[in-house]
Design a protein around this motif. Structure first.
Motif, mmCIF file in Angstrom:
data_model
loop_
_atom_site.group_PDB
_atom_site.id
_atom_site.type_symbol
_atom_site.label_atom_id
_atom_site.label_comp_id
_atom_site.label_asym_id
_atom_site.label_seq_id
_atom_site.Cartn_x
_atom_site.Cartn_y
_atom_site.Cartn_z
ATOM 1 N N ARG A 32 12.279 -1.633 -6.120
ATOM 2 C CA ARG A 32 10.990 -0.909 -5.752
ATOM 3 C C ARG A 32 9.933 -1.521 -4.739
ATOM 4 O O ARG A 32 9.682 -0.851 -3.992
ATOM 5 C CB ARG A 32 10.000 -1.111 -7.294
ATOM 6 C CG ARG A 32 10.314 -0.108 -8.129
ATOM 7 C CD ARG A 32 9.510 -0.324 -9.505
ATOM 8 N NE ARG A 32 9.796 -0.612 -10.643
ATOM 9 C CZ ARG A 32 9.601 -0.869 -11.769
ATOM 10 N NH1 ARG A 32 8.640 -1.593 -11.828
ATOM 11 N NH2 ARG A 32 10.393 -0.814 -12.864
ATOM 12 N N GLU A 33 9.983 -3.070 -4.775
ATOM 13 C CA GLU A 33 9.287 -3.820 -3.711
ATOM 14 C C GLU A 33 9.894 -3.163 -2.369
ATOM 15 O O GLU A 33 9.119 -2.870 -1.354
ATOM 16 C CB GLU A 33 9.407 -4.938 -3.871
ATOM 17 C CG GLU A 33 8.770 -5.881 -2.649
ATOM 18 C CD GLU A 33 8.729 -7.521 -3.203
ATOM 19 O OE1 GLU A 33 8.328 -8.123 -2.262
ATOM 20 O OE2 GLU A 33 8.999 -7.778 -4.370
ATOM 21 N N GLU A 38 9.071 -0.423 2.750
ATOM 22 C CA GLU A 38 9.818 0.464 3.763
ATOM 23 C C GLU A 38 8.987 1.754 3.961
ATOM 24 O O GLU A 38 8.865 2.049 4.913
ATOM 25 C CB GLU A 38 11.002 0.952 3.407
ATOM 26 C CG GLU A 38 12.282 -0.043 3.510
ATOM 27 C CD GLU A 38 13.739 0.408 3.073
ATOM 28 O OE1 GLU A 38 13.977 1.655 3.121
ATOM 29 O OE2 GLU A 38 14.338 -0.283 2.744
ATOM 30 N N LEU A 39 8.326 2.400 3.232
ATOM 31 C CA LEU A 39 7.780 3.652 3.026
ATOM 32 C C LEU A 39 6.193 3.308 3.392
ATOM 33 O O LEU A 39 5.459 4.157 4.315
ATOM 34 C CB LEU A 39 7.441 4.181 1.815
ATOM 35 C CG LEU A 39 8.644 4.876 1.182
ATOM 36 C CD1 LEU A 39 8.711 5.162 -0.344
ATOM 37 C CD2 LEU A 39 9.333 5.925 1.979
ATOM 38 N N VAL A 40 5.500 2.229 3.117
ATOM 39 C CA VAL A 40 4.007 1.887 3.560
ATOM 40 C C VAL A 40 3.963 0.660 4.347
ATOM 41 O O VAL A 40 2.725 0.629 4.858
ATOM 42 C CB VAL A 40 3.178 2.058 2.309
ATOM 43 C CG1 VAL A 40 3.350 3.207 1.724
ATOM 44 C CG2 VAL A 40 3.464 0.693 1.501
ATOM 45 N N GLY A 41 4.793 -0.095 4.817
ATOM 46 C CA GLY A 41 4.631 -0.993 5.437
ATOM 47 C C GLY A 41 4.229 -2.307 4.755
ATOM 48 O O GLY A 41 3.546 -2.183 3.717
ATOM 49 N N ALA A 47 -1.590 -2.818 -2.031
ATOM 50 C CA ALA A 47 -2.388 -1.769 -2.572
ATOM 51 C C ALA A 47 -1.584 -0.616 -3.121
ATOM 52 O O ALA A 47 -2.026 -0.122 -4.316
ATOM 53 C CB ALA A 47 -3.274 -1.170 -1.387
ATOM 54 N N VAL A 48 -0.543 -0.105 -2.608
ATOM 55 C CA VAL A 48 0.222 1.013 -3.235
ATOM 56 C C VAL A 48 0.867 0.315 -4.811
ATOM 57 O O VAL A 48 0.899 1.123 -5.824
ATOM 58 C CB VAL A 48 1.356 1.433 -2.455
ATOM 59 C CG1 VAL A 48 2.272 2.330 -3.031
ATOM 60 C CG2 VAL A 48 0.793 2.095 -1.190
#
Length: 61
Positions: A32-33, A38-41, A47-48
């Protein structure tokens, strides 16, 4: 007021977001991490991650 197309797009996006959240929750924590980074930096990861955790807690009520 939304047009028919806007409402359809909104509902599709909402469904996709819920489906993605459910898929992410099925992953092992380390995966998950990795995926979220990868998706949001790395900067936005915290925050995500908080949002996903709060969403999961709300479902368990």
């Amino acid at each position: 007021m939304m047009t028919f197309e806007e409402e359809r797009d909104y509902n599709n996006a909402k469904f996709d977001a819920i489906k993605a959240k459910n898929s992410i929750q099925k992953l092992k924590p380390e995966l998950r991490e990795q995926l979220l980074k990868e998706l949001v930096g790395a900067e936005a990861y915290a925050a995500v991650w908080t949002i996903f955790n709060k969403a999961g807690q709300m479902e368990n009520r």
